[in-house]
Design a protein around this motif. Structure first.
Motif, PDB file in Angstrom:
ATOM      1  N   THR A   1       0.740  -1.477   0.197  1.00  0.00           N
ATOM      2  CA  THR A   1      -0.163   0.159   0.277  1.00  0.00           C
ATOM      3  C   THR A   1       0.691   1.076   0.275  1.00  0.00           C
ATOM      4  OG1 THR A   1      -0.301  -0.224   2.683  1.00  0.00           O
ATOM      5  CG2 THR A   1      -2.079  -1.100   1.222  1.00  0.00           C
ATOM      6  N   ILE A   2       0.712   2.670  -0.490  1.00  0.00           N
ATOM      7  CA  ILE A   2       0.816   3.372  -1.051  1.00  0.00           C
ATOM      8  C   ILE A   2       0.572   3.673   0.570  1.00  0.00           C
ATOM      9  CG2 ILE A   2       1.575   5.752  -1.932  1.00  0.00           C
ATOM     10  CD1 ILE A   2       0.314   4.281  -4.410  1.00  0.00           C
ATOM     11  N   VAL A   3       2.152   4.821   0.894  1.00  0.00           N
ATOM     12  CA  VAL A   3       1.632   5.444   2.441  1.00  0.00           C
ATOM     13  C   VAL A   3       1.719   6.977   2.353  1.00  0.00           C
ATOM     14  CG1 VAL A   3       1.894   3.365   4.155  1.00  0.00           C
ATOM     15  CG2 VAL A   3       4.107   5.389   3.405  1.00  0.00           C
ATOM     16  N   LYS A   4       3.195   7.297   0.630  1.00  0.00           N
ATOM     17  CA  LYS A   4       3.450   8.333   1.004  1.00  0.00           C
ATOM     18  C   LYS A   4       3.499   8.824  -1.144  1.00  0.00           C
ATOM     19  CE  LYS A   4       6.539  12.450   2.240  1.00  0.00           C
ATOM     20  NZ  LYS A   4       7.676  12.795   3.288  1.00  0.00           N
ATOM     21  N   GLU A   5       2.706   9.153  -1.314  1.00  0.00           N
ATOM     22  CA  GLU A   5       2.837   9.823  -2.710  1.00  0.00           C
ATOM     23  C   GLU A   5       4.054  11.166  -3.481  1.00  0.00           C
ATOM     24  OE1 GLU A   5       0.734   8.348  -5.189  1.00  0.00           O
ATOM     25  OE2 GLU A   5      -0.482   8.657  -3.896  1.00  0.00           O
ATOM     26  N   SER A   6       5.006  10.499  -3.619  1.00  0.00           N
ATOM     27  CA  SER A   6       6.223  11.127  -4.374  1.00  0.00           C
ATOM     28  C   SER A   6       6.780  12.333  -3.141  1.00  0.00           C
ATOM     29  CB  SER A   6       5.987  11.994  -5.788  1.00  0.00           C
ATOM     30  OG  SER A   6       4.905  11.349  -6.498  1.00  0.00           O
ATOM     31  N   PRO A   7       8.101  11.108  -2.446  1.00  0.00           N
ATOM     32  CA  PRO A   7       8.710  12.031  -1.520  1.00  0.00           C
ATOM     33  C   PRO A   7       9.585  13.296  -2.282  1.00  0.00           C
ATOM     34  CG  PRO A   7       8.453   9.990  -1.227  1.00  0.00           C
ATOM     35  CD  PRO A   7       8.022   9.587  -2.431  1.00  0.00           C
ATOM     36  N   GLU A   8       9.357  14.712  -1.127  1.00  0.00           N
ATOM     37  CA  GLU A   8      10.231  15.153  -2.422  1.00  0.00           C
ATOM     38  C   GLU A   8      11.624  15.506  -2.666  1.00  0.00           C
ATOM     39  OE1 GLU A   8       9.081  14.900   0.992  1.00  0.00           O
ATOM     40  OE2 GLU A   8       7.587  16.617   1.179  1.00  0.00           O
ATOM     41  N   ASP A   9      12.298  13.985  -2.011  1.00  0.00           N
ATOM     42  CA  ASP A   9      13.411  13.924  -2.688  1.00  0.00           C
ATOM     43  C   ASP A   9      13.578  13.136  -4.072  1.00  0.00           C
ATOM     44  OD1 ASP A   9      12.530  11.389  -1.674  1.00  0.00           O
ATOM     45  OD2 ASP A   9      14.713  10.882  -0.696  1.00  0.00           O
TER      46      ASP A   9
END
Length: 306
Positions: free
Chosen positions: A244-252
């Motif tokens: 499951t995705i917990v965070k979309e497109s991290p800043e880095d």
């Protein structure tokens, strides 16, 4: 709604035998008082429900009672035929084929728009599957050699209860006298099967009840994994590892990577192979021990092809 529940309670008691009021309330998601009223309604309707007091008591239906075949509707027959078609496709058993023909002759069931094609499940040793079914029917102990998850090979002698398909593989549910408990064995890891003349040491509960109890006390160890996943691998992690995705497109992550979580059985190998097959599209962030394990595996692969 109440009529449907009364019918469902009748079917449940016929299939499961004596059942406590608490269990019925839990299964049908109603109060104990509602179950008691429903039982009273069944008795008034002529269904011979017996109340057995005591710690092991509950409700059961008298053995003399049988449902008329008129209880089954065309939709019911349609579901039955669909399930039988799936069983035939999975095993190719003559008994299942004959049963399908009998049910099909009883009713011209409507097409419910569902096909269950389990022919892929025939891949493997069908002779082993049939031999185990024979031992189960005869209630005879079986001996076999088994290789576990840790690549340890040992001889086993068990009382086979049922063969089942779950977790993408065929398993044997059996009682181990040595362990004094019920266990599951993956058929693909079994070899040198022998059906003995030794009868079962005791009467066993229905396979479904045994599985339900075993699932409650699942002793397998699970591992929670956090990964950084590039877009090409996201759908595969979802499909194969239920991530499951917990965070979309991290800043880095300018390449559109996402953070995903997944939970796996610790000592299974399939998920590890899946992570390795996804190459640099997946990076394990936690746990650290798994990062080291993947690195060691990758280094061995590189050295093999140098």
């Amino acid at each position: 709604m109440k009529t449907e529940r009364l019918y469902a309670i009748t079917i449940y008691l016929l299939n499961h035998g004596r059942t406590s009021a608490g269990r019925l309330a839990e299964h049908f998601e109603v109060s104990l008082r509602t179950i008691q009223r429903d039982i009273d309604s069944l008795c008034l309707a002529g269904i011979p429900v017996i109340s057995v007091p005591g710690a092991s008591g509950g409700y059961e239906i008298a053995e003399r009672f049988r449902l008329s075949d008129q209880f089954a509707t065309s939709d019911d027959y349609s579901c039955i035929l669909t399930a039988l078609q799936g069983l035939v496709s999975a095993t190719g058993e003559q008994k299942a084929k004959h049963t399908f023909e009998k049910i099909a002759a009883l009713s011209k069931a409507a097409d419910n728009g569902i096909l269950l094609d389990f022919s892929v499940l025939r891949e493997g040793d069908t002779a082993l599957l049939q031999a185990l079914q024979s031992a189960i029917a005869q209630k005879r102990t079986v001996n076999f050699t088994y290789t576990n998850n840790n690549n340890e090979t040992r001889s086993h002698s068990v009382e086979p209860i049922a063969v089942l398909y779950r977790w993408y593989a065929w398993y044997l549910l059996a009682y181990s006298g040595v362990r004094g408990d019920y266990r599951t064995y993956k058929l693909v890891r079994m070899s040198s099967l022998e059906i003995t003349c030794i009868p079962f040491t005791k009467e066993h509960e229905a396979a479904a009840l045994i599985l339900e109890k075993n699932d409650r006390k699942d002793s397998r160890k699970y591992l929670n994994i956090l990964i950084k996943c590039r877009p090409p691998a996201v759908s595969r992690i979802k499909e194969y590892l239920n991530g499951t995705i917990v965070k979309e497109s991290p800043e880095d992550s300018p390449d559109g990577s996402v953070l995903m979580e997944l939970t796996v059985v610790e000592n299974e190998q399939l998920w590890l192979g899946t992570l390795l097959s996804l190459g640099d599209n997946v990076e394990v962030l936690n746990p650290e021990a798994l990062r080291r394990q993947l690195l060691a595996s990758a280094e061995k692969i590189v050295s093999l092809y140098k």
